[in-house]
Design a protein around this motif. Structure first.
Motif, PDB file in Angstrom:
ATOM      1  N   ALA A 166       0.826  -1.207   0.000  1.00 45.93           N
ATOM      2  CA  ALA A 166       0.000   0.000   0.000  1.00 45.93           C
ATOM      3  C   ALA A 166       0.860   1.257   0.000  1.00 45.93           C
ATOM      4  O   ALA A 166       0.548   2.242  -0.686  1.00 45.93           O
ATOM      5  CB  ALA A 166      -0.928  -0.010   1.211  1.00 45.93           C
ATOM      6  N   VAL A 167       1.947   1.254   0.755  1.00 48.07           N
ATOM      7  CA  VAL A 167       2.844   2.411   0.779  1.00 48.07           C
ATOM      8  C   VAL A 167       3.496   2.612  -0.592  1.00 48.07           C
ATOM      9  O   VAL A 167       3.590   3.734  -1.104  1.00 48.07           O
ATOM     10  CB  VAL A 167       3.911   2.242   1.877  1.00 48.07           C
ATOM     11  CG1 VAL A 167       4.990   3.302   1.746  1.00 48.07           C
ATOM     12  CG2 VAL A 167       3.266   2.324   3.247  1.00 48.07           C
ATOM     13  N   GLY A 171       0.963   4.083  -2.923  1.00 55.56           N
ATOM     14  CA  GLY A 171       0.719   5.499  -2.659  1.00 55.56           C
ATOM     15  C   GLY A 171       1.827   6.396  -3.175  1.00 55.56           C
ATOM     16  O   GLY A 171       1.557   7.498  -3.679  1.00 55.56           O
ATOM     17  N   MET A 185       1.896  10.227  -3.537  1.00 61.93           N
ATOM     18  CA  MET A 185       1.702  10.745  -2.183  1.00 61.93           C
ATOM     19  C   MET A 185       3.043  11.027  -1.540  1.00 61.93           C
ATOM     20  O   MET A 185       4.040  10.342  -1.790  1.00 61.93           O
ATOM     21  CB  MET A 185       0.919   9.748  -1.338  1.00 61.93           C
ATOM     22  CG  MET A 185      -0.442   9.390  -1.899  1.00 61.93           C
ATOM     23  SD  MET A 185      -1.579  10.792  -1.944  1.00 61.93           S
ATOM     24  CE  MET A 185      -1.744  11.113  -0.191  1.00 61.93           C
ATOM     25  N   SER A 209       0.189  10.901   5.487  1.00 59.82           N
ATOM     26  CA  SER A 209      -0.690  10.327   4.473  1.00 59.82           C
ATOM     27  C   SER A 209      -0.414   8.843   4.262  1.00 59.82           C
ATOM     28  O   SER A 209      -1.334   8.037   4.082  1.00 59.82           O
ATOM     29  CB  SER A 209      -0.508  11.071   3.141  1.00 59.82           C
ATOM     30  OG  SER A 209      -0.806  12.440   3.286  1.00 59.82           O
ATOM     31  N   LEU A 210       0.863   8.470   4.295  1.00 62.18           N
ATOM     32  CA  LEU A 210       1.226   7.082   4.043  1.00 62.18           C
ATOM     33  C   LEU A 210       0.809   6.155   5.185  1.00 62.18           C
ATOM     34  O   LEU A 210       0.684   4.947   4.980  1.00 62.18           O
ATOM     35  CB  LEU A 210       2.728   6.975   3.803  1.00 62.18           C
ATOM     36  CG  LEU A 210       3.235   7.702   2.548  1.00 62.18           C
ATOM     37  CD1 LEU A 210       4.745   7.609   2.458  1.00 62.18           C
ATOM     38  CD2 LEU A 210       2.592   7.128   1.303  1.00 62.18           C
ATOM     39  N   TRP A 245      -2.085   6.001   6.620  1.00 64.94           N
ATOM     40  CA  TRP A 245      -3.409   5.473   6.336  1.00 64.94           C
ATOM     41  C   TRP A 245      -3.368   4.470   5.193  1.00 64.94           C
ATOM     42  O   TRP A 245      -4.117   3.490   5.192  1.00 64.94           O
ATOM     43  CB  TRP A 245      -4.359   6.625   6.017  1.00 64.94           C
ATOM     44  CG  TRP A 245      -4.482   7.567   7.158  1.00 64.94           C
ATOM     45  CD1 TRP A 245      -3.857   8.759   7.334  1.00 64.94           C
ATOM     46  CD2 TRP A 245      -5.269   7.350   8.331  1.00 64.94           C
ATOM     47  NE1 TRP A 245      -4.206   9.325   8.531  1.00 64.94           N
ATOM     48  CE2 TRP A 245      -5.072   8.490   9.167  1.00 64.94           C
ATOM     49  CE3 TRP A 245      -6.127   6.339   8.765  1.00 64.94           C
ATOM     50  CZ2 TRP A 245      -5.702   8.621  10.400  1.00 64.94           C
ATOM     51  CZ3 TRP A 245      -6.751   6.473   9.988  1.00 64.94           C
ATOM     52  CH2 TRP A 245      -6.541   7.600  10.790  1.00 64.94           C
ATOM     53  N   PHE A 246      -2.504   4.700   4.197  1.00 65.60           N
ATOM     54  CA  PHE A 246      -2.339   3.705   3.137  1.00 65.60           C
ATOM     55  C   PHE A 246      -1.855   2.377   3.715  1.00 65.60           C
ATOM     56  O   PHE A 246      -2.338   1.305   3.340  1.00 65.60           O
ATOM     57  CB  PHE A 246      -1.339   4.215   2.094  1.00 65.60           C
ATOM     58  CG  PHE A 246      -1.958   5.096   1.046  1.00 65.60           C
ATOM     59  CD1 PHE A 246      -2.435   4.557  -0.134  1.00 65.60           C
ATOM     60  CD2 PHE A 246      -2.069   6.446   1.255  1.00 65.60           C
ATOM     61  CE1 PHE A 246      -3.011   5.364  -1.094  1.00 65.60           C
ATOM     62  CE2 PHE A 246      -2.638   7.266   0.302  1.00 65.60           C
ATOM     63  CZ  PHE A 246      -3.117   6.729  -0.875  1.00 65.60           C
ATOM     64  N   SER A 247      -0.871   2.461   4.596  1.00 66.82           N
ATOM     65  CA  SER A 247      -0.321   1.242   5.176  1.00 66.82           C
ATOM     66  C   SER A 247      -1.370   0.493   5.991  1.00 66.82           C
ATOM     67  O   SER A 247      -1.480  -0.739   5.901  1.00 66.82           O
ATOM     68  CB  SER A 247       0.887   1.582   6.056  1.00 66.82           C
ATOM     69  OG  SER A 247       1.380   0.433   6.673  1.00 66.82           O
ATOM     70  N   GLY A 266      -3.938  -1.107   3.672  1.00 63.34           N
ATOM     71  CA  GLY A 266      -3.353  -2.261   2.993  1.00 63.34           C
ATOM     72  C   GLY A 266      -3.226  -3.463   3.910  1.00 63.34           C
ATOM     73  O   GLY A 266      -3.508  -4.602   3.502  1.00 63.34           O
TER      74      GLY A 266
END
Length: 415
Positions: A184-185, A188, A194, A199-200, A202-204, A207
């Motif tokens: 996910a990171v 992003g 990104m 921000s990263l 929330w991606f992590s 994921g």
């Protein structure tokens, strides 16, 4: 009339035979549970022999309940540790708590820039605008707090993973949580462009959660259901697939590769103060769920059949365990990267100190893991003059010999 009695005779015989078979099965389950539950503390008390009441003999004042003792007591309630062992385990928690406080003080004090303890103490309580205060409040204090939460999350998640899979060599990456967070990171950064750690995060986390759900659905498909072996195989397959995606994205994008080569090794440096509050709710909720699962996981560790006989809900316990591992590992991996050996070695050491009872293994793992992580971070700051060694490399150097020594002593890694 005689035909009715003839039919009722075999029916009563069948009912009696089923009753005998059910009693024998319950006795076998109780005996197996008693044998396994001796590991959780003091030896079980011997069961007294219960004799049926004799006709004409007066019952004691307490009634039949006072004179007759339950021939099948609850094995979980019987196998309790002694008071001395409880006091020893409680004292161990206090020692670990004091050691953790000492490491927190050292982590905010020691760094590449020399600062006195008075400067650190005044910087924690007041902001006078000096450079030393900025270093403590903006760099060292968030780094220490993130290390505390990441360590507690990884240690507790490892203990839950080893309990729910009944595999003493399992770690949080078994369900593909680290691979999902990393993918996910990378997505992003490389695809969406990104930037910024806030921000990263929330991606992590998203994921990690999605990967855990996919692994659980794959492991639960079929008649056998989500068995430990199926979950492990599904996690390995998903991790291998996501590893190929990560490798492809990092090769074709130089910016993603430059970021990922530092993030993948695991680090606590450069963490923003806002990250502490972002991670806090996920870690707290995950830790609370894990602590509430201690008793059901103890019953599940005896086997599914015995766990159900002792009143544990197998499906509910597994789903709650997946939720706790997702919250803890997703937040920890997002904050510091995939740090290895913490979730693997710490539960083994905690089990070696306390035994297999998760009511003690989880609190010990919750304190031992941040102790290991903060100590490794401090060593990484001072081992290279003028530079730092990432905490993921130090934990690997410390955890690998400990893990090899524990594996050689097979008695210590048994669940």
């Amino acid at each position: 009339m005689f035909g009715h009695r003839a039919r009722e005779g075999p029916r009563r015989a069948d009912d009696a035979e089923r009753c005998v078979r059910g009693s024998a099965r319950r006795c076998r389950l109780r005996e197996a549970a008693d044998g396994r539950l001796r590991r959780f503390g003091a030896p079980l008390r011997p069961r007294p022999v219960v004799r049926p009441p004799v006709k004409g003999v007066r019952t004691p004042p307490g009634g039949a309940a006072a004179s007759a003792v339950d021939p099948n007591p609850d094995p979980v309630a019987v196998g309790r540790p002694t008071r001395s062992r409880l006091a020893l385990r409680g004292g161990g928690l206090l020692v670990l708590g004091a050691l953790l406080v000492l490491l927190v003080v050292l982590s905010t004090w020691i760094g590449t820039r020399d600062t006195s303890f008075g400067q650190v103490w005044s910087a924690i309580w007041s902001d006078d605008g000096s450079y030393a205060t900025g270093v403590v409040r903006e760099l060292r204090l968030p780094r220490t707090l993130v290390g505390l939460m990441v360590g507690a999350a990884l240690g507790t998640a490892g203990a839950v993973m080893q309990a729910v899979t009944r595999n003493p060599l399992a770690d949080p990456g078994l369900l593909g949580v680290n691979a999902g967070a990393s993918a996910a990171v990378v997505f992003g950064i490389g695809v969406l462009g990104m930037a910024g750690f806030a921000s990263l995060v929330w991606f992590s986390f998203v994921g990690a959660a999605l990967t855990t759900v996919i692994v659980y659905v794959l492991g639960a498909s079929g008649r056998a259901g989500p068995t430990p072996v199926r979950l492990a195989l599904a996690g390995a397959a998903v991790s291998a697939s996501l590893g190929g995606v990560i490798a492809g994205l990092t090769v074709f994008d130089s910016a993603t590769y430059d970021y990922m080569r530092f993030w993948m090794i695991g680090s606590l440096a450069g963490r923003e103060p806002a990250l502490v509050m972002d991670l806090l709710p996920f870690v707290v909720v995950g830790l609370v769920i894990a602590l509430l699962l201690a008793r059901p996981l103890n019953a599940l560790g005896l086997g599914e059949e015995l766990g159900e006989a002792l009143g544990a809900h197998i499906a509910r316990t597994r789903i709650a365990s997946v939720v706790a591992v997702t919250l803890l590992c997703g937040a920890a991996t997002a904050a510091a990267g995939p740090i290895g050996f913490v979730g693997l070695v710490v539960p083994l050491v905690a089990r070696w100190l306390t035994g297999p009872d998760l009511r003690w293994v989880l609190p010990y793992s919750m304190l031992l893991a941040p102790v290991l992580l903060l100590a490794s971070d401090i060593v990484g700051r001072v081992v290279l003059p003028g530079d730092e060694l990432e905490v993921g490399a130090v934990t690997a150097l410390i955890g690998a010999p400990v893990f090899i020594a524990m594996v050689r002593r097979r008695k210590e890694i048994s669940l």
